[in-house]
Design an enzyme around this catalytic site. Structure first.
Site, PDB file in Angstrom:
ATOM      1  CG  HIS A   4      -0.209  -0.036   2.539  1.00 52.22           C
ATOM      2  ND1 HIS A   4      -0.055  -1.187   3.260  1.00 52.22           N
ATOM      3  CD2 HIS A   4       0.401   0.933   3.270  1.00 52.22           C
ATOM      4  CE1 HIS A   4       0.610  -0.943   4.377  1.00 52.22           C
ATOM      5  NE2 HIS A   4       0.903   0.346   4.406  1.00 52.22           N
ATOM      6  CD  GLU A  57      -2.026   3.244   6.364  1.00 51.51           C
ATOM      7  OE1 GLU A  57      -2.051   3.568   7.569  1.00 51.51           O
ATOM      8  OE2 GLU A  57      -1.139   2.526   5.855  1.00 51.51           O
ATOM      9  CG  HIS A 114       0.128  11.941 -12.365  1.00 56.21           C
ATOM     10  ND1 HIS A 114       1.131  12.495 -13.130  1.00 56.21           N
ATOM     11  CD2 HIS A 114      -0.189  10.764 -12.972  1.00 56.21           C
ATOM     12  CE1 HIS A 114       1.408  11.694 -14.150  1.00 56.21           C
ATOM     13  NE2 HIS A 114       0.618  10.636 -14.075  1.00 56.21           N
ATOM     14  CD  GLU A 133      -1.936   9.833 -17.128  1.00 54.42           C
ATOM     15  OE1 GLU A 133      -1.865   9.855 -18.372  1.00 54.42           O
ATOM     16  OE2 GLU A 133      -0.963   9.516 -16.401  1.00 54.42           O
TER      17      GLU A 133
END
Length: 210
Positions: free
Chosen positions: A59, A110, A128, A176
């Site tokens: 994560h 998370e 991004h 994106e």
């Protein structure tokens, strides 16, 4: 005259480099056959690697200004599910795990919110996130109707046909959105092993040619 021709032929044959194993291996036919064998073996290794390697991403953690609003945004516009939620009063924070499947098999996000903080300085180092969706046009329309920010409208990428868009979540993180109706066909995303290896081998042969 006949003796002269026999002598010239004998001299020329003596200079043919086939007697040298190193020279012989550089003949075009031999190089191509060797390249094909190497490419086939490497391509097969790349196909097997994802099944054999047990390592994986778990994560990514980042802080948001409004946890509830971000959870709702990801559910509504990205189709994510809330996998976990916890509140830790003694440490003054709460967080939620978001994703597209169980954590034991899928990468997840998370989201963390610190008590008393409703915004963060995102800095200049982060670029991004990227997300594959079946219909980017529809996603952008949904975000706009909900009052969300679309910084780049849905449309073909410059110089290509893939439809993309850029949006910002409630905290300001950029996403994106990429239209991908079907799974990526290659065993390793966006990598074509035979072409990649062929390019590498041709470069090696060109730089080491006699």
């Amino acid at each position: 005259m006949a003796n002269y021709l026999r002598t010239r032929l004998s001299v020329r044959q003596s200079h043919v480099p086939f007697s040298s194993p190193l020279k012989a291996c550089t003949r075009p036919q031999t190089r191509r056959a060797s390249s094909c064998r190497v490419m086939a073996a490497a391509s097969e290794d790349l196909k097997q690697w994802p099944q054999q390697d047990t390592r994986r991403f778990l994560h990514a953690v980042y802080r948001v200004g409004d946890l509830d609003a971000t959870i709702d945004y990801y559910k509504k516009h990205f189709g994510m599910k809330q996998l976990r939620y916890r509140d830790v009063p003694e440490e003054k924070y709460c967080n939620a795990f978001m994703g597209y499947g169980p954590e034991d098999k899928n990468f997840c996000l998370e989201l963390t919110q610190n008590y008393g903080t409703d915004h963060y300085d995102l800095g200049t180092g982060f670029g991004h996130f990227a997300l594959a969706l079946p219909d980017v046009y529809k996603a952008c329309e949904s975000i706009k109707k909900a009052g969300g920010k679309v910084s780049r409208d849905a449309g073909p990428v410059k110089g290509g046909k893939t439809v993309i868009a850029f949006v910002e979540d409630p905290t300001g993180y950029k996403w994106e959105l990429i239209t991908r109706e079907e799974p990526i066909p290659e065993p390793i995303a966006q990598v074509n092993p035979p072409k990649l290896i062929s390019h590498m081998l041709s470069t090696i042969f060109m730089t080491s040619a006699f």
